[in-house]
Write an enzyme that holds these catalytic residues in place. Structure first.
Site, PDB file in Angstrom:
ATOM      1  N   CYS A   4       0.848  -1.202   0.000  1.00 58.68           N
ATOM      2  CA  CYS A   4       0.000   0.000   0.000  1.00 58.68           C
ATOM      3  C   CYS A   4       0.881   1.249   0.000  1.00 58.68           C
ATOM      4  O   CYS A   4       1.357   1.676   1.051  1.00 58.68           O
ATOM      5  CB  CYS A   4      -0.925  -0.018   1.225  1.00 58.68           C
ATOM      6  SG  CYS A   4      -1.992   1.439   1.312  1.00 58.68           S
TER       7      CYS A   4
ATOM      8  N   CYS B 267      -0.426   4.262   1.894  1.00 57.65           N
ATOM      9  CA  CYS B 267      -0.230   4.129   3.347  1.00 57.65           C
ATOM     10  C   CYS B 267       1.234   4.356   3.738  1.00 57.65           C
ATOM     11  O   CYS B 267       1.525   4.962   4.765  1.00 57.65           O
ATOM     12  CB  CYS B 267      -0.608   2.728   3.826  1.00 57.65           C
ATOM     13  SG  CYS B 267      -2.135   2.090   3.140  1.00 57.65           S
ATOM     14  N   ASP B 268       2.165   3.827   2.956  1.00 53.84           N
ATOM     15  CA  ASP B 268       3.539   3.692   3.436  1.00 53.84           C
ATOM     16  C   ASP B 268       4.580   4.564   2.728  1.00 53.84           C
ATOM     17  O   ASP B 268       5.743   4.591   3.147  1.00 53.84           O
ATOM     18  CB  ASP B 268       3.986   2.221   3.300  1.00 53.84           C
ATOM     19  CG  ASP B 268       3.204   1.316   4.243  1.00 53.84           C
ATOM     20  OD1 ASP B 268       2.617   1.838   5.203  1.00 53.84           O
ATOM     21  OD2 ASP B 268       3.177   0.093   4.005  1.00 53.84           O
TER      22      ASP B 268
HETATM   23  C1  LIG Z   1       0.010  -4.078   5.239  1.00 55.18           C
HETATM   24  C2  LIG Z   1      -1.124  -3.082   5.092  1.00 55.18           C
HETATM   25  C3  LIG Z   1      -0.983  -1.800   5.605  1.00 55.18           C
HETATM   26  C4  LIG Z   1      -2.025  -0.893   5.490  1.00 55.18           C
HETATM   27  N1  LIG Z   1      -1.841   0.357   5.996  1.00 55.18           N
HETATM   28  C5  LIG Z   1      -2.863   1.253   5.947  1.00 55.18           C
HETATM   29  C6  LIG Z   1      -2.725   2.553   6.521  1.00 55.18           C
HETATM   30  O1  LIG Z   1      -1.663   2.910   7.064  1.00 55.18           O
HETATM   31  N2  LIG Z   1      -3.789   3.396   6.444  1.00 55.18           N
HETATM   32  C7  LIG Z   1      -4.958   3.047   5.811  1.00 55.18           C
HETATM   33  O2  LIG Z   1      -5.905   3.853   5.806  1.00 55.18           O
HETATM   34  N3  LIG Z   1      -5.113   1.847   5.245  1.00 55.18           N
HETATM   35  C8  LIG Z   1      -4.096   0.924   5.294  1.00 55.18           C
HETATM   36  N4  LIG Z   1      -4.234  -0.293   4.694  1.00 55.18           N
HETATM   37  C9  LIG Z   1      -5.508  -0.597   3.993  1.00 55.18           C
HETATM   38  C10 LIG Z   1      -6.594  -0.935   5.016  1.00 55.18           C
HETATM   39  O3  LIG Z   1      -6.087  -1.904   5.909  1.00 55.18           O
HETATM   40  C11 LIG Z   1      -7.840  -1.465   4.320  1.00 55.18           C
HETATM   41  O4  LIG Z   1      -8.311  -0.507   3.396  1.00 55.18           O
HETATM   42  C12 LIG Z   1      -8.946  -1.753   5.338  1.00 55.18           C
HETATM   43  O5  LIG Z   1      -8.494  -2.654   6.324  1.00 55.18           O
HETATM   44  C13 LIG Z   1     -10.188  -2.338   4.658  1.00 55.18           C
HETATM   45  O6  LIG Z   1     -11.130  -2.585   5.650  1.00 55.18           O
HETATM   46  P1  LIG Z   1     -12.327  -3.627   5.472  1.00 55.18           P
HETATM   47  O7  LIG Z   1     -13.085  -3.579   6.731  1.00 55.18           O
HETATM   48  O8  LIG Z   1     -13.042  -3.352   4.215  1.00 55.18           O
HETATM   49  O9  LIG Z   1     -11.664  -5.050   5.255  1.00 55.18           O
HETATM   50  P2  LIG Z   1     -10.469  -5.874   5.919  1.00 55.18           P
HETATM   51  O10 LIG Z   1      -9.576  -5.028   6.724  1.00 55.18           O
HETATM   52  O11 LIG Z   1      -9.892  -6.637   4.787  1.00 55.18           O
HETATM   53  O12 LIG Z   1     -11.209  -6.862   6.932  1.00 55.18           O
HETATM   54  C14 LIG Z   1     -12.092  -7.849   6.516  1.00 55.18           C
HETATM   55  C15 LIG Z   1     -12.205  -8.908   7.599  1.00 55.18           C
HETATM   56  O13 LIG Z   1     -13.282  -9.782   7.290  1.00 55.18           O
HETATM   57  C16 LIG Z   1     -12.893 -11.117   7.525  1.00 55.18           C
HETATM   58  N5  LIG Z   1     -13.653 -12.017   6.659  1.00 55.18           N
HETATM   59  C17 LIG Z   1     -13.482 -12.243   5.329  1.00 55.18           C
HETATM   60  N6  LIG Z   1     -14.350 -13.168   4.890  1.00 55.18           N
HETATM   61  C18 LIG Z   1     -15.088 -13.545   5.971  1.00 55.18           C
HETATM   62  C19 LIG Z   1     -16.131 -14.489   6.161  1.00 55.18           C
HETATM   63  N7  LIG Z   1     -16.610 -15.242   5.159  1.00 55.18           N
HETATM   64  N8  LIG Z   1     -16.639 -14.643   7.407  1.00 55.18           N
HETATM   65  C20 LIG Z   1     -16.184 -13.873   8.443  1.00 55.18           C
HETATM   66  N9  LIG Z   1     -15.179 -12.975   8.314  1.00 55.18           N
HETATM   67  C21 LIG Z   1     -14.645 -12.816   7.093  1.00 55.18           C
HETATM   68  C22 LIG Z   1     -11.411 -11.125   7.176  1.00 55.18           C
HETATM   69  O14 LIG Z   1     -10.754 -12.219   7.773  1.00 55.18           O
HETATM   70  C23 LIG Z   1     -10.976  -9.788   7.746  1.00 55.18           C
HETATM   71  O15 LIG Z   1     -10.646  -9.935   9.104  1.00 55.18           O
HETATM   72  C24 LIG Z   1      -3.223  -1.239   4.813  1.00 55.18           C
HETATM   73  C25 LIG Z   1      -3.368  -2.531   4.289  1.00 55.18           C
HETATM   74  C26 LIG Z   1      -2.337  -3.444   4.427  1.00 55.18           C
HETATM   75  C27 LIG Z   1      -2.512  -4.826   3.860  1.00 55.18           C
END
Ligand SMILES: Cc1cc2nc3c(=O)[nH]c(=O)nc-3n(C[C@H](O)[C@H](O)[C@H](O)COP(=O)(O)OP(=O)(O)OC[C@H]3O[C@@H](n4cnc5c(N)ncnc54)[C@H](O)[C@@H]3O)c2cc1C
Length: 363
Positions: free
Chosen positions: A165, A168-169
């Protein structure tokens, strides 16, 4: 009619934020957090751009705070995966349980996949048990994950010079020599984010031209010639370091097969994302890449879905609703563009508000 029941599937910023709003609005809220609860921020160290934390906050700590906040308002959290759904009629049925992993699965980009390549293992798993329950409305907040290269050293140096990302980084790579892997718009966007900070950005691509849009290519290749280099017909084979930080990468020429090791202070992987939507098994409309289509999705599919749901004043009703009435979605499983914790949290809140208004109207 008894209290209406809402299920939220997913425990990243979108799912937890949705749960805070829904539970606080006195809706009986069950959040299926999954076996890998907390989402993508569990994989990172410091988050510097989440509003409200001026000094930054560690990713896992931010997620623990969000989880506690959802629980404080009375949401029930279940650390099981939703394995399958039945959205054919209301109430909707969810089947949840947990997997026992007997092997490992590493998602490998189709371009890099090869069944005999190291790092590509078939997943052997069993379902330990399965429970089902019924809900009046569902929010899909299952997120996505970046597709890794699947090379040696990648897991070890993730967060230690290897990133997925750039938005982010990038700021952590001031005056550094960094590489971006990929050839689509995401790789171009990462490159543009990085050149504001890095000393030099080299884009490594398996082919001899990018598949990114012309305008993005022009911004990278022509408008920023002095800072950006391209390395065509090349693929990263290994990432090396001193145990705590990346130091070099081994790159192979895809035509001759020759390999060379070059110093690297950062490596950004931009070869795609995979939304966690397989378990939906076609019961909700997905786009060609597997993202859930909501009425507000910024795509042709989203616009088509939206067109049938304008009210008499021409306003879009329930923007986060999917192709299934009563099923809403928010976060990275819908959003292929912004992919930030704060935007995911915002979309989760929108889905919770839509769900609560829809439940009220549907009484
Ligand atoms: C290494 C890294 C660093 C990042 N740094 C930043 C940052 O500094 N700032 C920033 O704003 N963004 C950052 N991001 C991006 C940010 O993390 C994502 O945009 C954000 O987490 C998305 O949120 P979400 O809730 O949509 O999904 P996710 O964070 O992907 O969470 C989804 C969750 O749902 C669960 N899940 C999936 N399928 C199922 C199922 N069938 N049943 C039950 N649970 C399920 C998954 O296991 C997961 O825990 C980073 C991403 C990464 C990978």
């Amino acid at each position: 009619m008894g209290q209406r029941r809402l299920a939220i599937i997913g425990s990243g910023p979108a799912g937890y934020s949705a749960a805070v709003y829904a539970a606080r609005a006195q809706i009986e809220t069950t959040l299926f957090a999954g076996q890998q609860a907390g989402g993508q921020l569990m994989l990172t160290t410091e988050v510097e751009n989440y509003p409200g934390f001026g000094q930054g906050i560690m990713g896992p700590q931010l997620m623990a705070e969000m989880r506690a906040q959802a629980e404080r308002f009375g949401a029930t959290l279940i650390d099981h995966d939703v394995l399958r759904v039945d959205f054919s009629k209301q109430p909707f049925k969810l089947f949840a349980g947990h997997h026992i992993h007997q092997g490992s699965e590493e998602h490998v980009h189709p371009e890099h996949a090869g069944h005999d390549e190291p790092g590509h293992h078939a997943q052997l798993e069993e379902i330990a048990h399965e429970d089902s329950d019924e809900f009046d409305a569902v929010i899909l907040a299952t997120g996505a994950h970046s597709i890794p290269l699947g090379v040696a050293g990648e897991a070890e140096y993730t967060g230690r010079g290897v990133s997925y990302c750039a938005v982010c980084d990038a700021a952590f790579f001031r005056d550094k020599q960094v590489y971006v892997v990929g050839g689509g718009d995401a790789a171009m966007e990462d490159t543009l984010a990085l050149i504001k900070f890095a000393k030099q950005v080299t884009v490594i691509h398996r082919r001899d031209s990018f598949r990114a849009s012309k305008i993005m290519q022009q911004r990278v290749l022509e408008d920023n010639k002095d800072k950006v280099k391209t390395w065509w017909n090349a693929e990263v084979k290994e990432i090396k370091g001193n145990g705590s930080i990346i130091e070099s990468i081994v790159v192979a020429d895809t035509i001759s097969g020759d390999q060379q090791e070059v110093p690297a202070e950062g490596l950004f992987v931009a070869i795609g994302h995979k939304p966690a939507t397989d378990f939906l098994d076609g019961q909700v409309q997905l786009d060609e890449k597997g993202y859930v289509v909501a009425r507000m999705s910024p795509s042709a599919s989203g616009l088509a879905l939206a067109q049938d749901h304008l009210d008499e004043r021409g306003l879009l009703t329930f923007p986060t609703m999917t192709s299934v009435t009563g099923v809403f979605a928010g976060g990275d499983n819908v959003d292929f563009r912004y992919r930030q914790a704060v935007t995911a949290a915002g979309m989760g809140v929108m889905a919770a508000l839509d769900a609560s208004w829809w439940l009220e109207q549907d009484k």
